[in-house]
Motif scaffolding. Structure first.
Motif, PDB file in Angstrom:
ATOM      1  N   GLU A  36      -9.893   1.437  13.971  1.00 23.41           N
ATOM      2  CA  GLU A  36     -10.032  -0.037  15.334  1.00 23.41           C
ATOM      3  C   GLU A  36      -8.801  -0.712  15.594  1.00 23.41           C
ATOM      4  OE1 GLU A  36     -12.572  -2.052  12.878  1.00 23.41           O
ATOM      5  OE2 GLU A  36     -14.273  -0.101  12.336  1.00 23.41           O
ATOM      6  N   LEU A  37      -7.214  -0.678  14.830  1.00 20.62           N
ATOM      7  CA  LEU A  37      -6.496  -1.647  15.128  1.00 20.62           C
ATOM      8  C   LEU A  37      -5.697  -1.501  16.564  1.00 20.62           C
ATOM      9  CD1 LEU A  37      -5.418  -1.717  11.916  1.00 20.62           C
ATOM     10  CD2 LEU A  37      -6.175  -3.688  12.806  1.00 20.62           C
ATOM     11  N   GLU A  38      -4.783  -2.364  17.029  1.00 23.45           N
ATOM     12  CA  GLU A  38      -4.420  -1.323  18.346  1.00 23.45           C
ATOM     13  C   GLU A  38      -2.704  -1.822  18.386  1.00 23.45           C
ATOM     14  OE1 GLU A  38      -4.354  -3.563  23.033  1.00 23.45           O
ATOM     15  OE2 GLU A  38      -6.222  -3.611  21.909  1.00 23.45           O
ATOM     16  N   PRO A  39      -1.512  -0.847  18.612  1.00 20.09           N
ATOM     17  CA  PRO A  39      -0.949  -0.885  18.446  1.00 20.09           C
ATOM     18  C   PRO A  39      -0.533  -0.803  19.959  1.00 20.09           C
ATOM     19  CG  PRO A  39      -1.809   0.984  18.154  1.00 20.09           C
ATOM     20  CD  PRO A  39      -2.910   0.782  18.458  1.00 20.09           C
ATOM     21  N   PRO A  40       0.993  -1.329  19.981  1.00 20.33           N
ATOM     22  CA  PRO A  40       2.179  -1.290  19.012  1.00 20.33           C
ATOM     23  C   PRO A  40       1.683  -2.698  18.064  1.00 20.33           C
ATOM     24  CG  PRO A  40       2.732  -2.605  20.799  1.00 20.33           C
ATOM     25  CD  PRO A  40       1.400  -2.532  21.290  1.00 20.33           C
ATOM     26  N   LEU A  41       2.103  -2.249  16.929  1.00 21.79           N
ATOM     27  CA  LEU A  41       1.513  -3.364  15.802  1.00 21.79           C
ATOM     28  C   LEU A  41       3.110  -2.967  14.646  1.00 21.79           C
ATOM     29  CD1 LEU A  41      -0.266  -1.813  13.563  1.00 21.79           C
ATOM     30  CD2 LEU A  41      -2.065  -1.794  15.553  1.00 21.79           C
ATOM     31  N   VAL A  42       2.891  -3.979  13.249  1.00 20.89           N
ATOM     32  CA  VAL A  42       3.234  -3.794  12.452  1.00 20.89           C
ATOM     33  C   VAL A  42       2.186  -3.535  11.122  1.00 20.89           C
ATOM     34  CG1 VAL A  42       4.775  -5.061  10.551  1.00 20.89           C
ATOM     35  CG2 VAL A  42       5.467  -4.480  13.244  1.00 20.89           C
TER      36      VAL A  42
ATOM     37  N   GLU B 254       1.231   8.494   5.071  1.00 19.99           N
ATOM     38  CA  GLU B 254       2.643   9.131   4.418  1.00 19.99           C
ATOM     39  C   GLU B 254       4.020   8.562   4.167  1.00 19.99           C
ATOM     40  OE1 GLU B 254       3.175  11.126   8.372  1.00 19.99           O
ATOM     41  OE2 GLU B 254       2.052  12.875   7.584  1.00 19.99           O
ATOM     42  N   ALA B 255       3.484   6.674   4.559  1.00 15.61           N
ATOM     43  CA  ALA B 255       4.398   5.842   4.219  1.00 15.61           C
ATOM     44  C   ALA B 255       4.158   5.217   2.971  1.00 15.61           C
ATOM     45  CB  ALA B 255       4.041   5.005   5.438  1.00 15.61           C
ATOM     46  N   GLY B 256       2.996   5.762   2.419  1.00 18.21           N
ATOM     47  CA  GLY B 256       2.812   5.184   0.596  1.00 18.21           C
ATOM     48  C   GLY B 256       2.122   3.990   0.502  1.00 18.21           C
ATOM     49  N   LEU B 257       1.662   3.372   1.831  1.00 21.29           N
ATOM     50  CA  LEU B 257       1.176   1.513   1.688  1.00 21.29           C
ATOM     51  C   LEU B 257      -0.336   1.515   0.954  1.00 21.29           C
ATOM     52  CD1 LEU B 257       3.843   1.381   3.691  1.00 21.29           C
ATOM     53  CD2 LEU B 257       2.293  -0.088   5.117  1.00 21.29           C
ATOM     54  N   CYS B 258      -0.216   0.582   0.300  1.00 19.11           N
ATOM     55  CA  CYS B 258      -1.759   0.451   0.120  1.00 19.11           C
ATOM     56  C   CYS B 258      -2.360  -0.971   0.121  1.00 19.11           C
ATOM     57  CB  CYS B 258      -0.852   0.278  -1.694  1.00 19.11           C
ATOM     58  SG  CYS B 258       0.024   1.018  -2.618  1.00 19.11           S
ATOM     59  N   LEU B 259      -3.239  -0.452   0.094  1.00 14.43           N
ATOM     60  CA  LEU B 259      -4.743  -2.008   0.768  1.00 14.43           C
ATOM     61  C   LEU B 259      -4.963  -2.453   0.347  1.00 14.43           C
ATOM     62  CD1 LEU B 259      -6.880   1.631   2.362  1.00 14.43           C
ATOM     63  CD2 LEU B 259      -6.017  -0.159   3.500  1.00 14.43           C
ATOM     64  N   PRO B 260      -5.101  -3.606   1.058  1.00 14.15           N
ATOM     65  CA  PRO B 260      -5.135  -3.680   2.092  1.00 14.15           C
ATOM     66  C   PRO B 260      -4.103  -4.129   2.984  1.00 14.15           C
ATOM     67  CG  PRO B 260      -5.780  -5.631   0.639  1.00 14.15           C
ATOM     68  CD  PRO B 260      -5.995  -4.621  -0.286  1.00 14.15           C
ATOM     69  N   LEU B 261      -3.880  -4.414   4.329  1.00 13.57           N
ATOM     70  CA  LEU B 261      -3.222  -4.576   5.007  1.00 13.57           C
ATOM     71  C   LEU B 261      -3.196  -5.368   6.066  1.00 13.57           C
ATOM     72  CD1 LEU B 261      -2.185  -0.336   5.395  1.00 13.57           C
ATOM     73  CD2 LEU B 261      -0.881  -1.595   3.865  1.00 13.57           C
ATOM     74  N   VAL B 262      -2.291  -5.996   6.658  1.00 12.79           N
ATOM     75  CA  VAL B 262      -1.856  -7.703   7.197  1.00 12.79           C
ATOM     76  C   VAL B 262      -1.628  -6.708   8.623  1.00 12.79           C
ATOM     77  CG1 VAL B 262      -1.374  -9.700   7.547  1.00 12.79           C
ATOM     78  CG2 VAL B 262      -2.126  -9.006   5.434  1.00 12.79           C
ATOM     79  N   ALA B 263      -2.193  -6.806   9.750  1.00 13.56           N
ATOM     80  CA  ALA B 263      -1.825  -6.144  10.913  1.00 13.56           C
ATOM     81  C   ALA B 263      -1.786  -7.117  12.034  1.00 13.56           C
ATOM     82  CB  ALA B 263      -3.390  -5.342  11.874  1.00 13.56           C
ATOM     83  N   LYS B 264      -0.496  -7.131  11.993  1.00 14.17           N
ATOM     84  CA  LYS B 264       0.353  -8.232  13.589  1.00 14.17           C
ATOM     85  C   LYS B 264       0.654  -7.554  14.797  1.00 14.17           C
ATOM     86  CE  LYS B 264       2.311 -11.161   9.216  1.00 14.17           C
ATOM     87  NZ  LYS B 264       3.530 -11.437   8.883  1.00 14.17           N
ATOM     88  N   PRO B 265       0.742  -7.760  15.754  1.00 14.23           N
ATOM     89  CA  PRO B 265       1.196  -7.639  16.794  1.00 14.23           C
ATOM     90  C   PRO B 265       2.512  -7.562  17.128  1.00 14.23           C
ATOM     91  CG  PRO B 265      -0.240  -9.012  17.113  1.00 14.23           C
ATOM     92  CD  PRO B 265       0.039  -9.111  16.180  1.00 14.23           C
ATOM     93  N   LEU B 266       2.845  -6.238  17.482  1.00 15.67           N
ATOM     94  CA  LEU B 266       4.714  -5.796  17.907  1.00 15.67           C
ATOM     95  C   LEU B 266       5.611  -6.930  17.624  1.00 15.67           C
ATOM     96  CD1 LEU B 266       7.229  -4.172  15.585  1.00 15.67           C
ATOM     97  CD2 LEU B 266       6.515  -2.555  17.807  1.00 15.67           C
ATOM     98  N   VAL B 267       4.852  -7.311  19.178  1.00 16.07           N
ATOM     99  CA  VAL B 267       5.878  -8.042  20.450  1.00 16.07           C
ATOM    100  C   VAL B 267       5.365  -9.724  19.830  1.00 16.07           C
ATOM    101  CG1 VAL B 267       6.342  -8.947  22.252  1.00 16.07           C
ATOM    102  CG2 VAL B 267       6.142  -6.511  21.414  1.00 16.07           C
TER     103      VAL B 267
END
Length: 346
Positions: free
Chosen positions: A188-194, A154-167
Motif C-alpha cells: 500500500e506504500l508509495e515509492p520512492p520512500l525510506v 531479503e534485507a531482514g528488516l523487522c516489523l513494524p516499519l516507519v515509512a517516509k518519503p525519500l525526498v
C-alpha cells in the motif's frame, strides 16, 4: 533620505543599505530571503529588537531584483527552494567571498534525500563516547510497491516499519509518515520512500537544535512503544502526525525520570560538531530517540535544515550571537564599513 515608489516581492518596503557617516552604527547587516511561512515564524519582533540592540540589522532581500544590486551585506540568510535560487546564491557566493552565506546550497541539497542525510550519521565514529549513536536499520525503495514485501524480507528488516518519503522538498507531502504493521500491507506504500525499523523509545523524541556552535535539546512526544503482543494483533498501514510542533512539547509533562532524562551533554555537543563538519551546515536539527531497552543506544531518525527555531525558547539570543560570530569569521579589512543608514525607497 530619498523616497521613490518601489515595492518588494513581499509587498513591503525594501530597504537599501547605503554606506554613510551618520549615527546608525550596525556591526552586521543580514540580508534574508525566506518563504512567507518561515518569515512569519522566525522573524519575531523579539528577535529583531534584540538584534538591533546588538548592532544587527535585518534587511529583506527583494526576490524581484538582482541580488548583486542589493546590500552590501555581512551575512545572507536564506531558505528558498528551487534550482534557480540556488544558482543565484551560488553565483553570489563566488563573487562575494567576504559575505557569510548561511548555508551553502549544495550542502542544503544533501538533506533533501533521506538516504544521504542519514548516511553521514552511519559513518560517524561515536563509540568512544558515553553512549552509541547510529541510525535504525533502513531500506530505500525507489519504485514498484509490489516488490516491497520481498525486498523487506531479503534485507531482514523487522516489523513494524516507519515509512517516509525519500525526498524532502519542504512540501507537506514530504513529511507524511506511515507505520506499517504487517508484511502484506507494505504494497500500500508509495515509492520512492525510506523504510526504517521502528525502535521502542518510550514515546519521547529529543529534538537537538543546532545554531552554529550552539546546541539546545528539547523533548517532544512521539509514538508509544509497541509490544510483541500488540504487534501480533495489528495489521495495515497507518499515517501518524509529525512530532515537531510546539503542541507536542513534553517539556512540562509529568514523565518517568528514566524516559525524560536528556541525552548526555558531551554526546550532543560532539554529535552536533561532527555533523556540522560532515554536512557543511550551520542551521539544522536532529531528531534523536533513545532505545527503551539499551539506554546507552541512540538513533538519529531525521535531520531537518533551518527548522522552526521560533518554537525554541531563547532562540533569539543564540541566533543573534551566531550571526555576530558568522560575520566576524568572514571579516576582511576594507570590505565593508560599520556605519550604515537605511535609504528607504518606496
Amino acid at each position: 533620505m530619498r523616497l521613490s515608489r518601489e515595492t518588494s516581492s513581499e509587498d513591503e518596503v525594501s530597504p537599501r543599505i547605503c554606506p554613510s557617516s551618520l549615527d546608525v552604527d550596525y556591526k552586521v547587516v543580514v540580508g534574508y530571503a525566506l518563504t512567507p511561512k518561515k518569515k512569519k515564524s522566525f522573524m519575531q519582533p523579539k528577535l529583531e529588537g534584540l538584534a538591533r540592540n546588538k548592532g544587527i540589522l535585518f534587511v529583506a532581500i527583494d526576490l524581484s531584483r538582482p541580488l548583486a544590486d542589493q546590500g552590501p551585506f555581512n551575512v545572507v540568510l536564506h531558505k528558498i527552494s528551487g534550482k534557480e535560487w540556488f544558482k543565484i546564491i551560488e553565483d553570489y557566493q563566488r563573487k562575494h567571498p567576504e559575505v557569510a552565506v548561511v548555508d551553502p546550497p549544495d550542502a542544503i541539497e544533501h538533506l533533501h534525500d533521506r538516504q544521504s542525510m542519514l548516511q553521514d550519521v552511519a559513518d560517524l565514529n561515536m563509540h568512544d563516547c558515553s553512549a552509541t549513536v547510529g541510525v535504525p536499520k533502513q531500506l530505500v525503495i525507489r519504485e514498484d510497491s509490489q516488490s516491497i514485501p520481498r525486498e523487506v524480507a531479503e534485507a531482514g528488516l523487522c516489523l513494524p516499519l516507519v515509512a517516509k518519503p525519500l525526498v524532502v522538498d519542504g512540501t507537506s507531502k514530504s513529511h507524511e509518515l506511515f507505520l506499517a504493521y504487517d508484511q502484506s500491507s507494505l504494497v500500500e506504500l508509495e515509492p520512492p520512500l525510506v523504510l526504517q525499523e521502528f525502535v521502542n523509545h518510550g514515546g519521547i523524541l529529543f529534538k537537538v537544535y543546532v545554531i552554529g556552535d550552539f546546541v539546545k535539546v528539547v523533548r517532544r512526544f512521539s509514538l508509544p512503544n509497541i509490544s510483541r503482543r500488540e504487534l501480533s494483533k495489528l495489521t495495515g498501514v497507518f499515517p501518524f502526525p509529525r512530532v515537531s510542533s510546539a503542541a507536542s512539547s513534553a517539556e512540562d509533562a509529568d514523565l518517568d525520570p528514566g524516559v525524560a532524562e536528556l541525552p548526555p551533554r558531551p554526546l550532543l555537543e560532539r554529535l552536533a560538531k561532527e555533523l556540522r563538519h560532515r554536512l557543511g551546515l550551520q542551521l539544522f536539527n536532529i531528531d534523536l530517540i533513545r532505545e527503551q531497552v539499551n539506554r546507552d543506544m541512540y538513533f538519529v531518525i531525521d535531520i531537518n535544515y533551518f527548522p522552526g527555531y521560533g518554537k525554541l525558547p531563547g532562540y533569539e539570543h543564540m541566533f543573534t550571537d551566531f550571526l555576530l560570530s558568522a560575520s566576524k569569521s568572514k571579516e576582511k579589512t576594507g570590505t565593508m564599513g560599520n556605519k550604515f543608514k537605511l535609504c528607504m525607497q518606496y
